[in-house]
Enzyme design. Sequence first.
Site, PDB file in Angstrom:
ATOM      1  N   SER A 287       0.805  -1.223   0.000  1.00  0.00           N
ATOM      2  CA  SER A 287       0.000   0.000   0.000  1.00  0.00           C
ATOM      3  C   SER A 287       0.839   1.275   0.000  1.00  0.00           C
ATOM      4  CB  SER A 287      -0.960   0.007   1.186  1.00  0.00           C
ATOM      5  OG  SER A 287      -0.265  -0.215   2.389  1.00  0.00           O
ATOM      6  N   HIS A 338       1.445   4.825   4.210  1.00  0.00           N
ATOM      7  CA  HIS A 338       0.668   5.425   3.124  1.00  0.00           C
ATOM      8  C   HIS A 338       1.151   6.849   2.846  1.00  0.00           C
ATOM      9  CE1 HIS A 338      -2.962   2.595   4.135  1.00  0.00           C
ATOM     10  NE2 HIS A 338      -1.904   1.943   3.707  1.00  0.00           N
TER      11      HIS A 338
END
Length: 384
Positions: A287, A338
Amino acid sequence: MNNVLVNESDELVMKLLHYFITERGYNPIVLHGAKNEIWLENLDQDYKIVRIVSDYIHNNEQLDFDMFKTKQIMKKIRKKTLSFNINALSIFINLGDNVSLKTEEKSENLTIVNVKSIKDLDKYPTIIKIFPDICENTDFKEEGLNLFMKLTKEINKKNEEESIKAEEIFKAKKPMVTYSLIIINILIFLAMYLFGNGSEDAYTLLKFGANFKILIKGGEYYRLLSSAFLHIGFLHLIFNNYALYVIGSQLESFLGKAKFLIVYIFSAVCGNLMSMIFSTGISAGASGAIFGLLGALLYFGYNYRVYLGSVIKSQIIPLIILNLGIGFITPGIDNAAHIGGLLGGLGITMALGLKHKTTNFERTNGWIVTLIYVGFLIFMGFFN
């Protein structure tokens, strides 16, 4: 052919069009309902909008209304292109004697000039400052129909070149790097079950290279990258691979295979470095790299906002905000990775540059910002 009479105002319009399109890289804007006026756009210029108006303006009231209408259209263009500020130049070539416009007039971000011939441009210091070669590059030996044919041919050639560039960038290509990354993710996921105790087992995760601050600080730096190819659970694998497929397929086509792979790897490392700062547990997943692709897509979309302006507002930005929001409110999600990947992807894409768009100056700034960012992450992760 040389004896064909050509309207002076039409000739002036053609000369101005030729200059702004072929010399300054402006592109025509299609506006429904706009008559006797041509709108040109180049978001990299000081005057992002140039408007050539051949309509007859007979008094100040009509000019004021034209200015009001122009500013309303500029607001729409600013929203569409995500521009904080747009300076526009309106060149009137048919103002009536009742209009009291003697020199250039500025109103907010709109500059108005009255031009009857190319020589009139010399009396406007702002225009000469921004377009110092405008008089030189609008002086032609040809006259009449010969001039029209020459200018039309060169304008069409320039537009064709720009169309070829746009097609080169936006033409769909096979995303082989994206497919390869997805296959690697799946194979490693299966290997964790074949040669370990499964993807949710802590010992197996560490064995296959998960992100763990203590081990990385102990010298196992490969974990900063290897952890991006590990996934904790089947749903984690499916979600990340699907996101990689959707985003990667587009971005690889836009950037090219080599730049795309660099962005992916760099974003993965930045995401894991940021994770080291805020987390001491075991983490894994692609991610951070995927958010880096979103950062790269944001940079690409901003530079190609003439084509993708509405997509940025309606899809890219909401997608980033939504996923970051989910990360903040959902336990167990490494939102630091992230954010780290997002900023890393944005910076490295600026440093690598976009074909036909990014200047050397922008690339240099991109490398400076990126190196400072990486230095900060390394310092905070390893020495703080």
